[in-house]
Write a protein that holds these residues in place. Structure first.
Motif, short mmCIF file in Angstrom:
data_model
loop_
_atom_site.label_atom_id
_atom_site.label_comp_id
_atom_site.label_asym_id
_atom_site.label_seq_id
_atom_site.Cartn_x
_atom_site.Cartn_y
_atom_site.Cartn_z
N LEU A 323 0.69 -1.25 0.05
CA LEU A 323 -0.05 -0.53 0.07
C LEU A 323 0.76 1.42 -0.11
CD1 LEU A 323 -2.77 -1.60 0.25
CD2 LEU A 323 -2.97 0.01 2.39
N GLY A 324 1.82 1.13 0.18
CA GLY A 324 2.89 2.13 -0.12
C GLY A 324 2.28 2.88 2.27
N ALA A 325 2.32 2.28 2.82
CA ALA A 325 2.23 2.83 4.38
C ALA A 325 3.91 3.05 4.51
CB ALA A 325 1.19 1.70 4.92
N THR A 326 3.12 3.47 6.10
CA THR A 326 4.34 3.62 6.72
C THR A 326 4.14 2.25 7.86
OG1 THR A 326 4.68 6.23 6.47
CG2 THR A 326 6.13 5.27 8.91
N ILE A 327 5.28 1.70 8.42
CA ILE A 327 5.26 0.98 9.32
C ILE A 327 5.89 1.31 10.27
CG2 ILE A 327 5.75 -1.82 9.70
CD1 ILE A 327 5.72 -2.08 6.52
#
Ligand code: WTA
Length: 631
Positions: A323-327
Motif C-alpha cells: 500500500l505504500g504505508a508507513t510501518i
C-alpha cells in the motif's frame, strides 16, 4: 460452547458505528459489495489486481480444478516491485517506509528509497552466495529492519524465504531447515529481550548439525565485541552487502512461482510447510490491508506480530508495503521496561492503525487502565485483533479503554493457510463483541455439520470455506495428500479450517476454537504432537499427551500428562528437567505450564490418544461421545 450446542442465544451486544466511521468505510456498504463479488468473482479479483503492477497481464483470473486452484494464470510480477518501485514512481521516494524502535530506545528510519536500495544490494549479496531463483533461504532473526530487508531481498531475486520465529529452539529450527531444503540461513548474533541479549547463533550452530543442504550462514552482528565467524562458511551481513553491486532488477516471477514457505504446527509430529505463491498472495495481502485494516496514505501503522508468523508476513510487512504505508516495528515486548511501553510508543509515533492480539489485550487488562491513561492515544483511528477469539471482555476493554469508544475494532479471522483475512467486521459495519463477523467480499464461508450441511443459527459446527481465493496455500511440503486432507473427506467438498464456530441470525460468525489437536498459546499455534514427541524424547518419559487448558491471559496453556518409564522417581527436579528439555527442543513457547504424572492415557481402540477426554476431565465438563474409548 455448551449453551450454543443447546441452541441458547448468548446475550448479544451490538455497537452501531457512528456516522463518522462511514468516512473510513472501504466499501459503500458490505451487502452490495458482497453481492457484487458473488455476481462476478473473477471480475471482482481482476479489479483489485489491476491496482498493482504486472510485468505481464494474466490470461485468465483463475483455474479451479477442485481442490487445486491457480490464480492470475501466466501473469508475471515481482512483489518487491510493487512494494518498492510502485511507490518510487508515485513520488513517494522520501516517504517513511519503516520506523523501527529498539528495546534500548535506538531508532532507525528507512524511507522507501532507502529500503529499495538496501533490498537491491542485499539481493545481489545473496546472489553472490549462489542463491538463485527457486532456492530456499531460511531467516532466523530478531525483529530488526534487516529481517525485512532479508525477506524482500529473497523475493527480489526469486528465492523462497522461510522465516522461523526466533523463539524456536534448535531442533524445531533444524526440522524447518531440513524440511524446506534451505541453502542459506540468515541469522543474527543475538536478539534483545527484556534488557538482555539472547544468543541466537549458538542455536543455529546446533540446528545445522544434520542439515546438509545449508551452504552458507549469514550473520547480522550487533553485539560488542562481534561474534567470531567460521571462515568461508559464515559471512557477515553488512560485509557481503557492501561488497555487492547496487542495482538489482526484480526477477520476473510467474504468478504461481513460490514466494515463501511458512511452517505451522501440524496435528501429526512434523510441522507443515505451507507454501504461498507470488501473484495470489500479493493480491490477497494488498486487498485486505487496504479494505479491512483500512490503512491510509498518511497513517502510521503498527502490527505487533513477529515476522516469524503469518500475521507478521502479511500485515507487518507485505500488505502495508504494497500500500505504500508507513510501518512501525519494534522489538519491544509489551511489558518491558513496564506495561506502559506500547502506549508510550503509540503516543510517540502517532500510531493510527493498531493491530494486535487478544493475549496482549488480556495481559494489559490485568494491570488496569492507569497505564494506557498516562498516554495520549488520540492518534488511534482503527483497532484490530487477530490470532484467537477476542472474548467480549477483551473487546470492551480494547474498544473503550484504548479506542475511547471512537475507533472501529475489527476482529480478523484467518490462518497461515489462508494467507490473508477471511472473516471480520468491516469498518463502518455494526460490531458485535465476541463475533469476528462475516466473510469479507471475496470469501464464501459457512458453519456446517460433519456432512457439510449448514447448521442453524447458534448451533455449533465447523467453519468451512467453500470457494477458492487468491491467497490460499498451494501446497503443504510438496505433499499432495496433506494438501488434499484440508479439502476432502468422505462427506464434503470444501476447505476445512478445523475451527469450530457458530453463526447468528445476521450471519455474524463467532469462532469457538480449534476442533483438532492444535493449542493456541498467546496466539502462537503449537501442535500437541510436537510437545508430545519432545517429551517422549526424554529418557524418563514412556508416553505423553498434551492439551490446551484455558487460561485467562494466554488463551490456553500447555498441560502435559506423562507416563514415566518404570522405576523413575518423581522429584521436583524431574519436572524441571522435562520442562527444560521441551524448551531446548521446541523453544520457550511450547513449554508445558503443568505436568501431571499418570499411569494410563485414554485411548481409542485403535490406539489414538483421546486428548478430548483429558481436556474434558481437566475442565470438569462432559467428555461427549466416548464410545470409541478403549476401556
Ligand atoms: C485462530 C493466525 C478466533 C484459529 C492468523 C485459526 C482465531 C488459527 C482468530 C490460525 C480470530 C486466528 N478469532 N480465532 N480472529 N484468528 N484464530 O495459522 O483457531 O497462526 O485456525 O494464523 O488461529 O492460526 P495461524
Amino acid at each position: 460452547m455448551t449453551n450454543s450446542e443447546a441452541g441458547i442465544r448468548p446475550e448479544q451486544v451490538v455497537y452501531c458505528p457512528p456516522a463518522e466511521y462511514r468516512e473510513y468505510a472501504p466499501f459503500r456498504d458490505y451487502e452490495s459489495a458482497y453481492q457484487n463479488y458473488l455476481k462476478d468473482p473473477d471480475g471482482f479479483w481482476r479489479d483489485i489486481a489491476s491496482d498493482l503492477l504486472w510485468f505481464r497481464q494474466w490470461d485468465k483470473v483463475r483455474e479451479w480444478e477442485y481442490p487445486f486452484a491457480k490464480w492470475f494464470i501466466n501473469a508475471k510480477l515481482n512483489i518487491t516491485y510493487n512494494c518498492l518501485e510502485r511507490h518510487l514512481k508515485n513520488n513517494r521516494r522520501n516517504k517513511v517506509a519503516l520506523f523501527w524502535h529498539g528495546e534500548n530506545g535506538t531508532k532507525k528510519i528507512y524511507t522507501y528509497d532507502h529500503l529499495h536500495r538496501a533490498v537491491m544490494q542485499f539481493g545481489n549479496a545473496l546472489k553472490n552466495l549462489g542463491v538463485g531463483k527457486g532456492d530456499v533461504v531460511c531467516i532466523y532473526m530478531p525483529t530488526v529492519p534487516e529481517q525485512v530487508v532479508a525477506m524482500l531481498a529473497c523475493a527480489r531475486i526469486g528465492a523462497v524465504h522461510t522465516v522461523v520465529f526466533a523463539g524456536y529452539g534448535a531442533s524445531a529450527l533444524n526440522q524447518r531447515i531440513v524440511g524446506s531444503n534451505a541453502k542459506v540461513v540468515i541469522t543474527a548474533d543475538a536478539s534483545m529481550r527484556r534488557g538482555k541479549s539472547i544468543p541466537l547463533k549458538p542455536i543455529v550452530e546446533e540446528a545445522l548439525i544434520h542439515a546438509p543442504s545449508v551452504e552458507r550462514v549469514v550473520v547480522l552482528r550487533n553485539q560488542d565485541p562481534p561474534t567470531c565467524l567460521l571462515d568461508d562458511f559464515e559471512v557477515d551481513f553488512y560485509e557481503i552487502m557492501q561488497a555487492a553491486e547496487k542495482k538489482c532488477p526484480p526477477e520476473e516471477m510467474d504468478s504461481e512461482d513460490r514466494l515463501f514457505i511458512l511452517y505451522t504446527s501440524g496435528t501429526t509430529g512434523a510441522p507443515k510447510g505451507i507454501v504461498h505463491t507470488c501473484g495470489g498472495y500479493m493480491v490477497g495481502a494488498y486487498y485486505t490491508t487496504k479494505y479491512v485494516l483500512n490503512v491510509k496514505d498518511n497513517d502510521v501503522y503498527w502490527c505487533t506480530a513477529d515476522p516469524g508468523w503469518i500475521t507478521g508476513h502479511t500485515y507487518a510487512i507485505y500488505g502495508p508495503l504494497l500500500l505504500g504505508a508507513t510501518i512501525f516495528m519494534t522489538e519491544s515486548t509489551p511489558d518491558y521496561p513496564d506495561v506502559g511501553i506500547w502506549w508510550k510508543l503509540i503516543e510517540e509515533y502517532g500510531i493510527n492503525v493498531f493491530y494486535t492480539a487478544p493475549t496482549a489485550i488480556r495481559m494489559f487488562m490485568r494491570y488496569g487502565e492507569d497505564w494506557p491513561n498516562k498516554y495520549d492515544l488520540s492518534s488511534l483511528r482503527i483497532l484490530a485483533s487477530v490470532g484467537e477469539p477476542l472474548n467480549p471482555e477483551a473487546f470492551e476493554w480494547f474498544y473503550h479503554v484504548i479506542g475511547k469508544g471512537k475507533c472501529p475494532l475489527t476482529d480478523t479471522w484467518w490462518q497461515t493457510e489462508t494467507g490473508s483475512h477471511m472473516i471480520t467486521t468491516l469498518v463502518g459495519e455494526p460490531m458485535k463483541p465476541g463475533f469476528a463477523g462475516k466473510p469479507i467480499p471475496g470469501v464464501v464461508a459457512d458453519v456446517v455439520d460433519s456432512k457439510g450441511n449448514p447448521v442453524g443459527p447458534f448451533q455449533t459446527g465447523y467453519l468451512a470455506i467453500t470457494e477458492p481465493w487468491p491467497s490460499m496455500m498451494r501446497y503443504v511440503n510438496d505433499d499432495e495428500e496433506k494438501y488434499r486432507s484440508y479439502w476432502e473427506s468422505p462427506n464434503h467438498r470444501y476447505y476445512s479450517t478445523n475451527d469450530l464456530a457458530i453463526k447468528d441470525d445476521d450471519g455474524y460468525i463467532m469462532i469457538l476454537g480449534r476442533s483438532d489437536d492444535l493449542i493456541i498459546v498467546s496466539g502462537h499455534n503449537i501442535g500437541t504432537a510436537e510437545v508430545e514427541s519432545a517429551l517422549v524424547s526424554h529418557q524418563a518419559v514412556a508416553e505423553a499427551a498434551a492439551i490446551g487448558k484455558p487460561d485467562a491471559v494466554k488463551g490456553n496453556i500447555v498441560k502435559a500428562f506423562v507416563i514415566l518409564v518404570e522405576g523413575t522417581v518423581r522429584t521436583p527436579k524431574l519436572e524441571h528437567d522435562l520442562k527444560y528439555h521441551v524448551r531446548q527442543t521446541l523453544g520457550p513457547i511450547a513449554v508445558p505450564s503443568e505436568i501431571e504424572y499418570v499411569d494410563n492415557l485414554p485411548k481409542t481402540r485403535s490406539g489414538k490418544i483421546m486428548r478430548r477426554v483429558l481436556k474434558a476431565k481437566e475442565m470438569g465438563v462432559d467428555p461427549g461421545d466416548i464410545t470409541t474409548l478403549d476401556e
